[in-house]
Write an enzyme that holds these catalytic residues in place. Structure first.
Site, short mmCIF file in Angstrom:
data_model
loop_
_atom_site.label_atom_id
_atom_site.label_comp_id
_atom_site.label_asym_id
_atom_site.label_seq_id
_atom_site.Cartn_x
_atom_site.Cartn_y
_atom_site.Cartn_z
N GLY A 206 -22.29 -6.06 -10.86
CA GLY A 206 -23.01 -4.78 -11.03
C GLY A 206 -22.17 -3.82 -11.86
O GLY A 206 -22.19 -2.60 -11.64
N ASP B 100 -23.03 -8.52 -14.85
CA ASP B 100 -24.27 -7.82 -14.46
C ASP B 100 -25.44 -8.69 -14.89
O ASP B 100 -25.26 -9.68 -15.61
CB ASP B 100 -24.35 -6.43 -15.12
CG ASP B 100 -25.11 -5.45 -14.23
OD1 ASP B 100 -26.22 -5.79 -13.78
OD2 ASP B 100 -24.58 -4.36 -13.95
N TYR C 70 -33.06 0.99 1.85
CA TYR C 70 -31.68 1.01 1.32
C TYR C 70 -30.68 1.30 2.46
O TYR C 70 -29.68 0.60 2.63
CB TYR C 70 -31.59 2.09 0.24
CG TYR C 70 -30.22 2.35 -0.32
CD1 TYR C 70 -29.53 1.37 -1.04
CD2 TYR C 70 -29.61 3.60 -0.16
CE1 TYR C 70 -28.29 1.63 -1.57
CE2 TYR C 70 -28.36 3.86 -0.70
CZ TYR C 70 -27.71 2.87 -1.40
OH TYR C 70 -26.46 3.14 -1.93
N GLY D 172 -23.56 -0.58 -13.86
CA GLY D 172 -24.17 0.52 -13.11
C GLY D 172 -23.35 1.79 -13.18
O GLY D 172 -22.32 1.86 -13.84
N GLN D 173 -23.83 2.80 -12.44
CA GLN D 173 -23.21 4.13 -12.49
C GLN D 173 -21.76 4.08 -12.04
O GLN D 173 -20.87 4.59 -12.70
CB GLN D 173 -24.02 5.08 -11.60
CG GLN D 173 -23.69 6.54 -11.85
CD GLN D 173 -24.05 7.43 -10.68
OE1 GLN D 173 -24.50 6.96 -9.65
NE2 GLN D 173 -23.85 8.72 -10.84
N LEU D 174 -21.51 3.45 -10.91
CA LEU D 174 -20.13 3.32 -10.41
C LEU D 174 -19.38 2.25 -11.19
O LEU D 174 -18.22 2.43 -11.57
CB LEU D 174 -20.17 2.98 -8.91
CG LEU D 174 -18.83 2.66 -8.25
CD1 LEU D 174 -17.89 3.87 -8.29
CD2 LEU D 174 -19.06 2.24 -6.79
N LYS E 48 -27.83 -1.11 4.01
CA LYS E 48 -26.40 -0.74 4.00
C LYS E 48 -25.83 -0.79 5.43
O LYS E 48 -24.70 -1.23 5.62
CB LYS E 48 -26.20 0.65 3.38
CG LYS E 48 -26.38 0.68 1.87
CD LYS E 48 -25.27 -0.10 1.16
CE LYS E 48 -25.45 -0.17 -0.33
NZ LYS E 48 -24.48 -1.06 -1.01
N1 SER Z 1 -26.83 7.87 -4.33
C1 SER Z 1 -27.52 7.03 -3.40
C2 SER Z 1 -28.97 7.26 -3.45
O1 SER Z 1 -29.37 8.38 -3.69
C3 SER Z 1 -27.02 7.25 -2.02
O2 SER Z 1 -26.02 6.35 -1.77
O3 SER Z 1 -29.73 6.37 -3.19
#
Ligand code: SER
Length: 318
Positions: free
Chosen positions: A8, A34, A142, A11-13, A146
């Protein structure tokens, strides 16, 4: 010698953490992967391989062939996108983690990093200074994935000694890439509108507080946790992590100090319900005690840095 695989990475991170990992371990020891090569320019400093983490055999083959010792598994469907296709989000978020944990147990890998989120908390969670251990009951797919993932990480550590480490990130704000599919995305989008002199329409209401963090702090927290001695990492589900908390109105005011004619309107949508179910602020004292966490950025220092860095990465079109 450590060899790092980032899943990944576009992605942003991923696009920022991969760079920091290349600094630490040497670019020759980092492989970014990715599904698609989305942000070529941000990943051209190290090797890139296409990899679908759902393809367990392809993952195992790559890791064995390259002598990988650590995996940073960052791929996930975020909160807002997950609500549009819950079963696909569940499958990706859970199966991919289980593939990585199985691999870590079998080889074994030296270390695994997997991000969790403030999304593990829900409407019955204490909202202010949310403790490390408390009622969670997330109400997004989500968040459910998690929270289950945290349980699996702890399980693989307890049962098989897999050295897996995790952080519950707040909303992340960075200038190198756009977020995708999250509820906290507004806090990145707002800076893009500000630098392009456009008005901003916010999908959350003005006083909706959320825990947030500037990307350099998130990268530092990740590396600090991963570089901590094994015995120092006492929580093997995931650590609470805090940087700052603000509302849309407060980030708007912070930007207005630099961009006086900036304008905002509020048009909350389904993401307001998700934001309402999450904490306003987080107690991260265990991260501070166990491995010395301390954030550097405030809302105003983040705003100054975002507004000065962003134009180089996202120049005006046309
Ligand atoms: N930034 C994430 C989201 O908004 C939260 O972990 O889904």
């Amino acid at each position: 010698m450590d060899n790092i695989l980032v899943i990944g990475a576009s992605g942003q991170l991923g696009s920022e953490l991969t760079w920091a990992l290349a600094q630490q371990f040497g670019a020759a020891h980092v492989i970014a992967t990715d599904l698609k090569h989305l942000s070529k320019a941000t990943l051209d400093f190290c090797r890139f391989e296409l990899l679908d983490v759902m393809d367990k055999e392809a993952l195992f083959t790559l890791v064995k062939k390259e002598g990988i010792t650590q995996i940073y598994h960052l791929a996930a469907v975020l909160s807002a996108a997950g609500e549009k296709n819950p079963s696909a989000a569940w499958r990706l978020n859970m199966d991919s983690l289980l593939h990585v944990l199985e691999l870590a147990k079998e080889l074994p890998l030296e270390k695994v990093y997997w991000p969790s989120s403030i999304a593990v908390f829900g409407p019955n969670t204490p909202k202010i200074n949310t403790p490390q251990f408390c009622v969670k009951e997330p109400n997004t797919v989500y968040g459910i994935s998690k929270l289950a993932g945290e349980g699996w990480c702890n399980y693989y550590f307890e049962k098989y000694g897999v050295d897996v480490r995790s952080l519950r990130y707040p909303g992340l704000v960075g200038y190198k890439s756009l977020p995708g599919g999250g509820t906290t995305d507004y806090a990145v989008d707002i800076y893009h509108k500000a630098i392009h002199q456009e008005p901003f329409t916010c999908f959350l209401e003005e006083n909706s507080y959320l825990p947030m963090m500037y990307m350099p702090d998130a990268v530092k927290a990740t590396l600090d946790l991963m570089n901590a001695p094994r015995e120092a990492v006492k929580i093997r589900s995931s650590y609470n992590l805090a940087g700052m908390s603000f509302s849309p109105k407060e980030i708007f005011e912070s930007i207005k100090k630099q961009v006086p004619n900036f304008q905002i309107t509020y048009r909350p949508d389904f993401r307001q319900g998700i934001a309402d179910s999450w904490p306003d602020s987080i107690d991260d004292s265990r991260a501070k005690e166990d491995w010395g966490w301390s954030p550097a950025y405030t809302l105003d220092s983040m705003t100054k840095d975002m507004l000065s860095q962003l134009p180089a990465y996202f120049p005006p079109q046309g």
